[in-house]
Design a protein around this motif. Structure first.
Motif, mmCIF file in Angstrom:
data_model
loop_
_atom_site.group_PDB
_atom_site.id
_atom_site.type_symbol
_atom_site.label_atom_id
_atom_site.label_comp_id
_atom_site.label_asym_id
_atom_site.label_seq_id
_atom_site.Cartn_x
_atom_site.Cartn_y
_atom_site.Cartn_z
ATOM 1 N N GLU A 171 0.850 -1.182 0.000
ATOM 2 C CA GLU A 171 0.000 0.000 0.000
ATOM 3 C C GLU A 171 0.890 1.238 0.000
ATOM 4 O OE1 GLU A 171 -3.607 0.840 2.823
ATOM 5 O OE2 GLU A 171 -1.794 1.515 3.843
ATOM 6 N N ARG A 172 0.484 2.266 -0.752
ATOM 7 C CA ARG A 172 1.211 3.538 -0.748
ATOM 8 C C ARG A 172 0.439 4.535 0.105
ATOM 9 N NH1 ARG A 172 3.320 4.757 -6.920
ATOM 10 N NH2 ARG A 172 4.788 2.989 -7.058
ATOM 11 N N PRO A 173 0.862 4.757 1.323
ATOM 12 C CA PRO A 173 0.108 5.655 2.202
ATOM 13 C C PRO A 173 0.360 7.124 1.878
ATOM 14 C CG PRO A 173 2.054 4.873 3.332
ATOM 15 C CD PRO A 173 2.029 4.172 1.998
ATOM 16 N N ARG A 174 -0.686 7.910 1.947
ATOM 17 C CA ARG A 174 -0.523 9.353 1.797
ATOM 18 C C ARG A 174 -0.054 9.974 3.109
ATOM 19 N NH1 ARG A 174 -6.244 10.909 -0.801
ATOM 20 N NH2 ARG A 174 -6.864 9.298 0.675
ATOM 21 N N GLU A 177 6.692 2.452 1.740
ATOM 22 C CA GLU A 177 7.024 3.866 1.601
ATOM 23 C C GLU A 177 6.764 4.666 2.873
ATOM 24 O OE1 GLU A 177 5.318 5.603 -1.893
ATOM 25 O OE2 GLU A 177 5.770 3.879 -3.145
ATOM 26 N N ALA A 178 6.355 3.978 3.928
ATOM 27 C CA ALA A 178 6.048 4.665 5.186
ATOM 28 C C ALA A 178 7.210 5.502 5.718
ATOM 29 C CB ALA A 178 5.589 3.654 6.235
ATOM 30 N N PRO A 179 8.458 5.020 5.695
ATOM 31 C CA PRO A 179 9.562 5.847 6.201
ATOM 32 C C PRO A 179 9.709 7.169 5.458
ATOM 33 C CG PRO A 179 10.234 3.559 6.036
ATOM 34 C CD PRO A 179 8.912 3.659 5.349
ATOM 35 N N ALA A 220 13.448 0.893 9.230
ATOM 36 C CA ALA A 220 13.612 2.143 8.475
ATOM 37 C C ALA A 220 12.859 3.287 9.150
ATOM 38 C CB ALA A 220 13.128 1.949 7.046
ATOM 39 N N ILE A 221 11.676 3.000 9.697
ATOM 40 C CA ILE A 221 10.917 4.024 10.426
ATOM 41 C C ILE A 221 11.701 4.489 11.644
ATOM 42 C CG2 ILE A 221 8.890 4.350 11.896
ATOM 43 C CD1 ILE A 221 7.299 2.683 9.873
ATOM 44 N N LEU A 222 12.279 3.532 12.380
ATOM 45 C CA LEU A 222 13.081 3.904 13.551
ATOM 46 C C LEU A 222 14.279 4.756 13.148
ATOM 47 C CD1 LEU A 222 13.157 0.687 15.779
ATOM 48 C CD2 LEU A 222 11.937 2.828 16.199
#
Length: 363
Positions: free
Chosen positions: A56-59, A115-117, A155-157
């Motif tokens: 999913e590609r989050p906005r 793509e969250a990061p 990657a988020i961290l």
């Protein structure tokens, strides 16, 4: 009251190693699906359900919440659905919004957000953004098995570390140890805490309730390894299941304290929406001798209902039984030094890092 029998069961061999035993459609669907024999007397190959992962590609990845009974106002979910398959998971109903089953689909049809990061980096740079601790793992576990290949949580961290942004993590996954290098550097600045959930110390019961989560002993080892790395860990006795796991409360707290946890908390079993029939089916299949006792206790705490979603009541219930559990927890936590108030995560260090091409300030 009889247990719910309206679920459409899936063959046990097909659902081997999963928590739910059915794949009922979500509450927003106009039509339901059910497995049925085609009538032909021909042996069919039994196909075990495999985990499927879509993307999913989050906005946006920062989800703001306004619940007055939780200590944070924003969350991040690297994944939708959770392969751990905990039968009691209160996040299961969220899969209905995706036109998927809160049952087996929730634990076999996952959605990753690679793509969250990058989206998070953009959101944290917004001029109007004001930092506050972000919670990760409050819906689905960021350290479920798929994270080993995807690495989205790590990657988020990395983004949060670069921004010096505070984070609190909740998990059952021992894979959190992999990120001890990032978390220890953040914890040294008062920017990170981890909560590890342990429901039972019984490996057989744990495997039935939480089929793909690490065993209790492995989670206790993770507490020790994180605390040895300087990362503060809260032991979460969650959920407490009446007449099934509640006798273990003191033993779980003792094991957590011995492993190095510096604080503890507890939450009663919650059965919102589709979770209740899934749970009752599981309970009748595995512990029929205690099924009625478990459900009667829950109804006693929720005014005769299986669940009450009212703020300040949904986490622990009300009445004599809930009060007894609360007192037992308070006494044991005090004895073990787990009742201390933990320091607030810092927000004053927040600073967006320079990007390639940015000009440094002269002052």
């Amino acid at each position: 009251m009889a247990m719910s029998r309206h679920l459409n069961p899936i063959a046990s061999d097909t659902a081997r190693g999963r928590g739910a035993g059915s794949c009922d459609t979500g509450r927003f669907e106009r039509h339901s699906r059910a497995a049925d024999h085609d009538g032909w007397d021909i042996p069919e190959e039994v196909r075990v359900l495999r985990t499927q992962v879509s993307e999913e590609r989050p906005r946006s990845v920062l989800n703001y919440v306004r619940s007055p009974d939780i200590p944070f106002d924003r969350t991040i979910n690297p994944y939708r659905g959770c392969e751990h398959g905990c039968i009691y998971c209160f996040a299961r109903p969220s899969h209905a919004y995706l036109n998927l089953s809160p049952g087996l689909d929730f634990e076999t049809k996952l959605i990753a957000r690679p793509e969250a990061p990058a989206v998070l980096d953009r959101e944290l740079r917004a001029k109007g953004y004001r930092p506050a601790p972000v919670a990760i793992g409050t819906n689905t576990d960021p350290y479920q098995p798929v994270e080993r290949e995807r690495g989205i949580m790590r990657a988020i961290l990395g983004v949060l570390r670069d921004f010096r942004h505070p984070v609190g993590i909740v998990t059952k996954g021992a894979m959190v140890e992999r990120d001890a290098d990032i978390l220890s550097s953040m914890a040294a600045e008062g920017l990170a805490r981890v909560g590890i959930s342990i429901t039972t110390l019984d490996p057989v019961l744990a495997r039935r309730m939480e089929p793909r989560a690490p065993a209790p002993a492995r989670r206790l080892a993770a507490i020790r390894r994180l605390t040895d790395a300087g990362i503060p860990v809260r032991l979460m006795v969650s959920p407490v299941v009446p007449a099934l796991t509640d006798p273990e409360m003191e033993a779980i707290l003792e094991a957590g304290a011995e492993a190095g946890a510096d604080a503890a908390s507890w939450i009663m079993l919650r059965l919102p929406r589709e979770v209740s029939p899934l749970w009752q089916d599981w309970l009748e299949a595995h512990y029929p001798d205690r099924a009625e006792r478990v459900m009667n206790r829950l109804r006693e705490m929720h005014g005769g209902k299986e669940y009450d979603s009212a703020w300040h009541r949904r986490m622990r219930g009300e009445g004599p039984y809930a009060e007894i559990i609360g007192r037992r927890f308070a006494v044991a936590a005090r004895r073990l030094g787990l009742d201390r108030k933990t320091p607030q995560l810092r927000t004053d260090l927040f600073a967006p890092p320079l990007r390639s091409g940015d000009q440094m300030s002269l002052f």
